[in-house]
Motif scaffolding. Structure first.
Motif, short mmCIF file in Angstrom:
data_model
loop_
_atom_site.label_atom_id
_atom_site.label_comp_id
_atom_site.label_asym_id
_atom_site.label_seq_id
_atom_site.Cartn_x
_atom_site.Cartn_y
_atom_site.Cartn_z
N LYS A 70 43.33 33.01 46.58
CA LYS A 70 42.13 32.41 46.04
C LYS A 70 41.07 32.21 47.12
O LYS A 70 39.87 32.45 46.90
CB LYS A 70 42.47 31.06 45.38
CG LYS A 70 43.01 31.16 43.97
CD LYS A 70 41.90 31.57 43.03
CE LYS A 70 42.32 31.49 41.59
NZ LYS A 70 41.23 31.84 40.66
N LEU A 73 39.57 35.64 48.03
CA LEU A 73 38.65 36.12 47.01
C LEU A 73 37.34 35.35 47.01
O LEU A 73 36.28 35.91 46.67
CB LEU A 73 39.30 36.02 45.63
CG LEU A 73 40.51 36.92 45.37
CD1 LEU A 73 41.07 36.66 43.97
CD2 LEU A 73 40.16 38.38 45.53
N ARG A 77 33.77 38.15 49.98
CA ARG A 77 33.23 38.78 48.79
C ARG A 77 33.25 40.30 48.89
O ARG A 77 33.33 41.00 47.88
CB ARG A 77 31.79 38.31 48.56
CG ARG A 77 31.65 36.81 48.40
CD ARG A 77 32.46 36.28 47.24
NE ARG A 77 32.04 36.83 45.97
CZ ARG A 77 32.64 36.56 44.83
NH1 ARG A 77 33.70 35.76 44.80
NH2 ARG A 77 32.21 37.09 43.69
N TYR A 80 36.52 41.40 47.61
CA TYR A 80 36.61 41.23 46.16
C TYR A 80 35.92 42.38 45.43
O TYR A 80 36.38 42.81 44.37
CB TYR A 80 35.99 39.89 45.77
CG TYR A 80 36.09 39.58 44.30
CD1 TYR A 80 37.28 39.14 43.75
CD2 TYR A 80 34.98 39.73 43.47
CE1 TYR A 80 37.38 38.85 42.40
CE2 TYR A 80 35.07 39.44 42.12
CZ TYR A 80 36.27 39.01 41.59
OH TYR A 80 36.36 38.73 40.25
N LYS A 81 34.83 42.89 46.00
CA LYS A 81 34.11 43.99 45.36
C LYS A 81 34.88 45.30 45.44
O LYS A 81 34.60 46.23 44.68
CB LYS A 81 32.74 44.16 46.00
CG LYS A 81 31.80 42.98 45.75
CD LYS A 81 30.45 43.19 46.43
CE LYS A 81 29.53 42.01 46.17
NZ LYS A 81 28.21 42.19 46.82
N ARG A 87 42.79 42.73 37.93
CA ARG A 87 42.48 41.34 38.27
C ARG A 87 43.67 40.70 38.98
O ARG A 87 44.73 40.54 38.37
CB ARG A 87 42.13 40.56 36.99
CG ARG A 87 40.91 41.11 36.29
CD ARG A 87 40.58 40.34 35.03
NE ARG A 87 41.53 40.60 33.96
CZ ARG A 87 41.43 40.09 32.74
NH1 ARG A 87 40.43 39.28 32.45
NH2 ARG A 87 42.32 40.36 31.82
#
Length: 347
Positions: A70, A73, A77, A80-81, A87
């Motif tokens: 968490k 993420l 960023r 995360y992209k 997911r």
């Protein structure tokens, strides 16, 4: 003053963590209570030992897996992209929460069988409610939160259908205007014939062939016609997993427990839940839905009906058949020459 984005983030994270941890704790507590009742001892050492192990497991996976992922993420960023098509939060819930919960649900049944030779109706009723209402509800909550993150919680949001209708209306107006302009410029009256269905673009053909949708500009009908993508998101999330919920309901019936069909039901239900890992707009989701849910559920439902009778509704069996056949026909057979002719209906 705390901003709304921070409140939204904290609220979503607390809900996701509760959905991640509570099902495992509840199922292991049920396992500990069943084991204590079978042992029939005044000493509750085994009960508290199992409960302590469940708390230790949840704490370990939370501190070692949930919280670090968490934080990564949220902070990184750019990483995360790079996650495309799946997911990680749903993957953690399915693997670390749902799988242990299903395992301990079956373990409670085995304890009852080994002690009494059959599963009592009261215990099966308890097990029926927990997997369906708690485990799947937790997964659906996490699914809704992950979809809802990109939307604001305040203000009116136009749904995708409204945007598509607005764009289609503008295209139709533009097309009609261009046709009128070309008709005025044409000097020959014989050439100003009304355009046919085949002379129009495919998008306009589809718009003309379907029924005209109503539009309300005032009054109570305008209020009732408001559509928001955020509210429809909740409906879609529950409808997506209605087939799995029904299959888990069948797993809670005493006849299924006592006959041993509980193992394939739980296994195929868990396999169908693997679709949650993929993003809602993943192009592979349709084929995965047929391969991971409809085809296995068809053979499973058919086998249960042949073996035990009409325990599972026949409607679910027909749903699996129609979804599978329609997917194969419209995605694969229509590419063949006998089925590739384009047809339109005047009605």
């Amino acid at each position: 003053m705390v901003s709304g984005r921070i409140i939204k983030l904290v609220f979503f994270e607390l809900l996701e963590f509760a959905a991640f941890s509570v099902p495992t704790l509840v199922m292991m507590e049920q396992f500990a209570a069943s084991y204590q009742n079978i042992m029939n001892r005044a000493d509750r050492t085994h009960y508290w030992l199992i409960v302590s192990c469940s708390i230790a497991y949840v704490a370990a996976v939370s501190l070692l897996i949930w919280v670090p992922i968490k934080v990564i993420l949220f902070k990184k960023r750019h990483l995360y992209k790079k996650i495309v098509g799946w997911r990680p939060v749903l993957m953690m819930c399915v693997v670390l929460t749902t799988l242990p919960s299903f395992s301990f649900s079956i373990a409670v049944t085995e304890i009852q069988k080994n002690a009494t030779g059959s599963v009592s109706v009261s215990s099966s009723d308890v097990l029926l409610d927990l997997p369906v209402s708690l485990i799947l509800l937790s997964l659906i909550i996490v699914d809704i939160i992950e979809r809802l993150r990109i939307y604001p919680l305040r203000g009116r949001q136009m749904s995708n259908e409204d945007k598509d209708n607005h764009i289609t209306s503008l295209q139709q107006i533009k097309t009609v205007t261009e046709q009128v302009g070309r008709g005025d410029e044409n000097s020959a009256p014989a050439q100003t014939a009304k355009p046919t269905m085949m002379s129009l673009p495919p998008t306009n053909m589809a718009a003309l062939a379907g029924p005209i949708e109503p539009s309300f500009d005032s009054g109570i009908r305008r209020t009732m016609s408001h559509r928001d993508v955020r509210s429809e998101l909740f409906l879609r999330s529950f409808l997506t997993w209605s087939d799995t919920i029904e299959m888990m309901r069948v797993a809670g019936l005493p006849a299924v427990y006592q006959s041993g069909w509980v193992y394939p039901v739980y296994i195929f239900s868990f396999i169908s839940l693997l679709r949650m890992i993929f993003t809602p707009k993943n192009p592979l989701l349709s084929s995965l839905g047929v391969l991971l849910q409809d085809i296995p559920f068809f053979f499973l439902r058919l086998s249960i009906i042949v073996s035990l009778g009409s325990i599972t509704p026949v409607l679910g069996l027909f749903k699996n058949i129609l979804v599978t056949l329609s997917y194969i026909y419209f995605n694969h057979l229509t590419k063949l020459r006998p089925f590739s002719a384009f047809e339109t209906s005047p009605f």
